[in-house]
Write a protein that holds these residues in place. Structure first.
Motif, PDB file in Angstrom:
ATOM      1  N   VAL A  25      -3.985   7.719   1.976  1.00 20.97           N
ATOM      2  CA  VAL A  25      -5.274   7.022   2.013  1.00 20.97           C
ATOM      3  C   VAL A  25      -5.316   5.968   3.114  1.00 20.97           C
ATOM      4  CG1 VAL A  25      -5.822   7.412  -0.432  1.00 20.97           C
ATOM      5  CG2 VAL A  25      -4.641   5.317   0.235  1.00 20.97           C
TER       6      VAL A  25
ATOM      7  N   GLN B 161      -0.400  -2.952  -5.109  1.00 20.90           N
ATOM      8  CA  GLN B 161      -1.263  -2.663  -6.270  1.00 20.90           C
ATOM      9  C   GLN B 161      -0.823  -1.399  -6.994  1.00 20.90           C
ATOM     10  OE1 GLN B 161      -5.412  -2.713  -4.911  1.00 20.90           O
ATOM     11  NE2 GLN B 161      -5.644  -4.670  -5.986  1.00 20.90           N
TER      12      GLN B 161
ATOM     13  N   MET C  11     -12.270  -2.708  -8.307  1.00 20.34           N
ATOM     14  CA  MET C  11     -11.808  -1.540  -7.554  1.00 20.34           C
ATOM     15  C   MET C  11     -10.460  -1.868  -6.918  1.00 20.34           C
ATOM     16  SD  MET C  11     -13.682   0.446  -4.372  1.00 20.34           S
ATOM     17  CE  MET C  11     -15.170   0.883  -5.231  1.00 20.34           C
ATOM     18  N   GLN C  12      -9.551  -0.944  -7.002  1.00 12.48           N
ATOM     19  CA  GLN C  12      -8.255  -1.129  -6.360  1.00 12.48           C
ATOM     20  C   GLN C  12      -8.359  -0.707  -4.883  1.00 12.48           C
ATOM     21  OE1 GLN C  12      -4.723  -1.292  -8.310  1.00 12.48           O
ATOM     22  NE2 GLN C  12      -6.113  -2.724  -9.300  1.00 12.48           N
ATOM     23  N   LEU C  13      -7.481  -1.265  -4.077  1.00 15.19           N
ATOM     24  CA  LEU C  13      -7.520  -0.949  -2.650  1.00 15.19           C
ATOM     25  C   LEU C  13      -7.289   0.542  -2.409  1.00 15.19           C
ATOM     26  CD1 LEU C  13      -7.843  -2.192   0.140  1.00 15.19           C
ATOM     27  CD2 LEU C  13      -5.386  -2.665   0.161  1.00 15.19           C
ATOM     28  N   PHE C  14      -6.385   1.113  -3.197  1.00 18.73           N
ATOM     29  CA  PHE C  14      -6.106   2.550  -3.081  1.00 18.73           C
ATOM     30  C   PHE C  14      -7.387   3.354  -3.308  1.00 18.73           C
ATOM     31  CE2 PHE C  14      -5.043   6.669  -4.850  1.00 18.73           C
ATOM     32  CZ  PHE C  14      -3.996   7.110  -4.067  1.00 18.73           C
TER      33      PHE C  14
ATOM     34  N   LEU D 246      -9.834   2.999  -0.384  1.00 19.83           N
ATOM     35  CA  LEU D 246      -9.439   3.818   0.772  1.00 19.83           C
ATOM     36  C   LEU D 246      -9.673   5.305   0.490  1.00 19.83           C
ATOM     37  CD1 LEU D 246      -6.216   1.834   1.609  1.00 19.83           C
ATOM     38  CD2 LEU D 246      -8.120   2.156   3.187  1.00 19.83           C
ATOM     39  N   LYS D 247      -9.458   5.682  -0.744  1.00 20.86           N
ATOM     40  CA  LYS D 247      -9.647   7.096  -1.109  1.00 20.86           C
ATOM     41  C   LYS D 247     -11.133   7.473  -0.993  1.00 20.86           C
ATOM     42  CE  LYS D 247      -7.862  10.269  -4.601  1.00 20.86           C
ATOM     43  NZ  LYS D 247      -9.063  11.007  -4.918  1.00 20.86           N
TER      44      LYS D 247
ATOM     45  N   ARG E  99     -11.789   7.820   2.651  1.00 27.11           N
ATOM     46  CA  ARG E  99     -11.149   9.024   3.200  1.00 27.11           C
ATOM     47  C   ARG E  99     -11.878  10.285   2.742  1.00 27.11           C
ATOM     48  NH1 ARG E  99      -5.697  11.015   0.596  1.00 27.11           N
ATOM     49  NH2 ARG E  99      -7.255  11.627  -0.919  1.00 27.11           N
TER      50      ARG E  99
ATOM     51  N   LYS F 214     -15.217  11.694   8.085  1.00 31.75           N
ATOM     52  CA  LYS F 214     -15.925  11.153   9.235  1.00 31.75           C
ATOM     53  C   LYS F 214     -17.262  11.855   9.374  1.00 31.75           C
ATOM     54  CE  LYS F 214     -11.710   9.804  11.542  1.00 31.75           C
ATOM     55  NZ  LYS F 214     -10.598  10.273  12.365  1.00 31.75           N
TER      56      LYS F 214
ATOM     57  N   LEU G  98     -10.006  -7.899   6.954  1.00 28.81           N
ATOM     58  CA  LEU G  98      -8.982  -7.143   6.230  1.00 28.81           C
ATOM     59  C   LEU G  98      -9.525  -6.341   5.040  1.00 28.81           C
ATOM     60  CD1 LEU G  98      -5.962  -6.688   6.583  1.00 28.81           C
ATOM     61  CD2 LEU G  98      -5.531  -8.495   4.930  1.00 28.81           C
ATOM     62  N   HIS G  99      -9.121  -6.706   3.831  1.00 26.73           N
ATOM     63  CA  HIS G  99      -9.490  -5.894   2.654  1.00 26.73           C
ATOM     64  C   HIS G  99     -10.978  -6.014   2.299  1.00 26.73           C
ATOM     65  CE1 HIS G  99      -5.266  -5.478   2.513  1.00 26.73           C
ATOM     66  NE2 HIS G  99      -5.014  -6.637   1.943  1.00 26.73           N
TER      67      HIS G  99
ATOM     68  N   ARG H 121      -0.713 -16.652   6.054  1.00 24.29           N
ATOM     69  CA  ARG H 121       0.036 -15.695   6.889  1.00 24.29           C
ATOM     70  C   ARG H 121      -0.855 -14.778   7.706  1.00 24.29           C
ATOM     71  NH1 ARG H 121       4.752 -14.296   2.494  1.00 24.29           N
ATOM     72  NH2 ARG H 121       5.716 -16.348   2.571  1.00 24.29           N
ATOM     73  N   SER H 122      -2.012 -14.412   7.149  1.00 29.51           N
ATOM     74  CA  SER H 122      -2.839 -13.464   7.899  1.00 29.51           C
ATOM     75  C   SER H 122      -4.280 -13.894   8.064  1.00 29.51           C
ATOM     76  CB  SER H 122      -2.771 -12.087   7.214  1.00 29.51           C
ATOM     77  OG  SER H 122      -3.130 -12.186   5.864  1.00 29.51           O
TER      78      SER H 122
ATOM     79  N   MET I  32      -7.043  -9.951  -3.952  1.00 31.94           N
ATOM     80  CA  MET I  32      -7.567  -8.587  -3.872  1.00 31.94           C
ATOM     81  C   MET I  32      -8.763  -8.407  -4.815  1.00 31.94           C
ATOM     82  SD  MET I  32      -6.279  -6.229  -1.884  1.00 31.94           S
ATOM     83  CE  MET I  32      -4.529  -5.906  -1.839  1.00 31.94           C
ATOM     84  N   ASP I  33      -8.641  -8.971  -6.017  1.00 31.43           N
ATOM     85  CA  ASP I  33      -9.727  -8.813  -6.996  1.00 31.43           C
ATOM     86  C   ASP I  33     -11.005  -9.491  -6.509  1.00 31.43           C
ATOM     87  OD1 ASP I  33      -8.126  -7.385  -8.658  1.00 31.43           O
ATOM     88  OD2 ASP I  33      -7.689  -9.036 -10.037  1.00 31.43           O
TER      89      ASP I  33
END
Lengths: 84, 581
Positions: free
Chosen positions: A16, A51, B1-4, B7-8, B11, B15, B33-34, B199-200, B206-207
């Motif tokens: 992903v 996560q 929602m989780q980051l995974f 991204l899913k 994806r 495109k 970022l996220h 740091r970034s 994330m939540d």
């Protein structure tokens, strides 16, 4: 979680984050071989891995997580420490 | 929602070519970022097709990013402001600014910066769909006041932001994320991620990033507002059962501790004034309902209730007629009832309809419900057309035919009818004396009459309880009669209106035949102003309208006219002279 399960889930994470990688390319993926794997890619990948596996990566760990194999080994080490 | 998951989603959508890609500008002072990932995923899931491309601006340079976006705006834009964007000293990534003697200067510079943002944001809102999020993180601990005491400078900063928000909304079509809604979706205490920030340059947990993206995406791509509410009356629109408690027995006020129903009416009235359609589906007597809604203390303007379906048929039939009159799809409608079985029956007939159980007796639940209704029906703009919709629908109402499969619903209800023979209890007497609609003759009995009749030889006293997979209804029917030769003479019979349309009355008559072995059931019937449902049942079973007097039903006629009874019937063995407490 055994090493095989770790690798399977990690492959999902890679699929992903780096959507252009084929299933065959993922086990050998590294910052050097994957164009999209830059510092931003690392942060995204680490976020997904944290996560998914319920772990937390320290800054020193993140600097070492530069390939699929290294991340898999790190996750296995974390799992071993948690099991001990 | 989780980051995974985010991204899913991105994806899996894949495109897209330029034409089918939705472009969104994300302007924020931090590393996107996220937040960028979550925003892309949330928007992707809100578009039926096409990919979403979120273009982010320059790190730490909101004015520069705004200029870029203004020069070449995408189809929508999101601007996320945090305190450090108003003055870097209000963040953690600059050093040396947390000085008490500089606080006034910080407040002043924040005001200047906000003023600088106003014009480009107003311009941007004219060019594209714009969602703005005002500071979501805590201010840093740089103010002198002790914990718990609100600092004057903090109050000034918050006031500056609030004034800024008002001026933005007044200047054009800017959509500001509601901080109260965000508070519900994202715990303020866990929003800040200091590790990630230092740091970034990404300050959010994330939540929080996920909740923020979801809120902003819902501003850019809001769900279509629902259009109509179909409400039950008894124990929903008001407290009490109109048919049993009477016009003066229903209430919605503080004195009766039923004010939660007034709150519900208040919300329906407010929504109605915004153009939301409000109809009624109630198992009730039409004339009685007409009288009830004329009560002067009704909070809801009764003229705005349309249509009013008050009858004794299945609720799904009423809902079908209301939808037809409104001429809108079930997916735009919320159906509210206190009865789980009514909700299930309507849901079965109209899977797209949003069903909500009215939380009778639960004040907190009602407040939660009216809040949800506001969310489901809220709209940013209300046109005159919205407000006039009901009038035009009233004029154009027309009914359509849609088959409702009552048999299929009852077959799956897992209903159980329990018959208890010759047991006296107070509930039976109460039921007999307060039930109007399904009452054989309107006769009332006191306890002495009741016991005297029940103790006579050959007397029959039948109590009926009902339960199904949705909820137990308890004791809902009582019958008092006697065996005379080869006939059962029924002197009194009531069935609670809560239990209509389940074929319980048919099960009772069948049980009489089976239990006594008689060939006839003779009902000592008297027509009253209120017992229309009982008359309908006798009409269906005998094949002719009942006349006051003895209505005779033969076993053969009953078998010919009785529909399928799906409930399991459990009969407790007869006992003589048994009296329960």
């Amino acid at each position: 979680m055994n090493p095989s399960e770790i690798r399977t889930q990690l492959e999902e994470c890679f699929s992903v984050v780096f959507a252009d990688l084929t299933a065959e390319e993922i086990p050998t993926a590294s910052m050097e071989t994957v164009e999209a794997w830059d510092s931003l890619g690392t942060l995204t990948l680490v976020g997904v891995v944290e996560q998914t596996f319920g772990v937390s990566a320290e800054i020193d760990d993140i600097a070492e997580l530069v390939s699929f194999e290294k991340i898999a080994a790190w996750l296995q080490a974390v799992a071993s420490r948690q099991a001990a | 929602m989780q980051l995974f998951e985010a991204l899913k989603i991105i994806r899996d959508r894949g495109k897209a070519d330029d034409e089918s890609t939705h472009r969104v500008d994300l302007v924020c002072g931090c590393t996107p970022l996220h937040l960028r990932t979550f925003l892309a995923a949330e928007l992707t899931s809100r578009y039926d097709a096409g990919a979403v491309d979120v273009r982010s601006g320059l790190f730490g340079d909101i004015p520069g990013s705004l200029q870029q976006v203004l020069a070449e705006p995408s189809e929508s834009a999101v601007v996320v402001l945090e305190w450090s964007d108003l003055d870097p000293r209000l963040g953690y990534r600059s050093s040396g600014g947390w000085r008490p003697d500089r606080i006034a200067d910080v407040v002043e510079s924040a005001g200047v910066r906000l003023a600088q943002f106003r014009q480009p944001l107003s311009e941007l809102a004219e060019k594209t769909t714009l969602a703005v999020c005002l500071p979501t993180l805590d201010l840093p601990p740089m103010f002198p006041s002790p914990s718990g005491l609100c600092d004057q400078a903090v109050l000034k900063l918050r006031s500056l932001v609030a004034d800024f928000a008002v001026s933005l909304v007044e200047s054009g079509p800017v959509r500001i994320l509601d901080e109260r809604q965000l508070d519900r979706d994202s715990n303020p205490a866990t929003r800040f991620n200091p590790v990630s920030e230092l740091r970034s340059g990404f300050p959010y947990s994330m939540d929080h990033a996920s909740a923020l993206a979801s809120g902003l995406a819902s501003l850019l791509r809001p769900k279509p507002a629902m259009k109509g509410i179909i409400t039950d009356l008894d124990n929903t629109f008001w407290a009490g059962i109109l048919g049993e408690d009477g016009l003066d027995g229903i209430s919605w006020d503080l004195d009766h501790k039923t004010h939660q129903h007034a709150i519900y009416q208040e919300q329906l009235a407010a929504l109605s004034r915004l153009g939301v359609l409000v109809g009624v589906a109630s198992k009730n007597d039409t004339e009685l309902v007409e009288q009830a809604i004329q009560r002067s203390d009704l909070v809801f303007p009764h003229g705005n209730l349309f249509p009013i379906e008050a009858n004794w048929g299945p609720k799904s039939e009423s809902v079908r007629r209301i939808l037809s009159a409104w001429n809108i799809g079930a997916d735009s409608v919320v159906f509210i009832d206190d009865s789980p079985i009514e909700l299930a029956e309507v849901q079965e007939a109209f899977p797209e309809i949003e069903c909500r159980q009215f939380p009778t007796g639960d004040e907190a639940g009602v407040v939660s419900l009216v809040d949800e209704l506001r969310s489901l029906f809220g709209r940013a703009d209300v046109s005159d057309e919205d407000r006039l919709r009901m009038q035009s629908l009233r004029a154009a109402s027309d009914l359509a035919d849609v088959e409702i499969d009552t048999d299929a619903f009852l077959a799956k209800a897992e209903a159980e009818i329990t018959l208890q023979w010759n047991v006296f209890d107070e509930r039976s007497l109460q039921l007999l004396n307060k039930t109007n609609q399904f009452n054989l003759n309107g006769c009332r009995l006191d306890e002495a009459d009741w016991r005297k009749r029940a103790d006579q030889p050959q007397s029959i006293l039948l109590g009926v309880s009902y339960t199904d997979k949705f909820s137990p209804l308890g004791k809902i029917s009582v019958l008092l009669g006697r065996v005379e030769g080869k006939a059962v003479v029924v002197d009194s019979w009531v069935l609670s209106c809560r239990a209509f349309s389940r074929r319980i009355e048919h099960a009772v008559v069948r049980a009489l035949f089976e239990h006594t072995g008689c060939e006839q059931v003779i009902c000592r019937f008297t027509a009253t102003d209120r017992n229309g449902p009982l008359q309908t049942t006798l009409h269906e079973l005998t094949g002719e309208p009942p006349a006051s007097g003895a209505v005779t039903l033969s076993h053969f006629t009953f078998q010919s006219n009785c529909p399928t009874i799906f409930a399991e019937v459990i009969s407790h063995e007869p006992q003589r002279n048994s009296h329960a407490a």
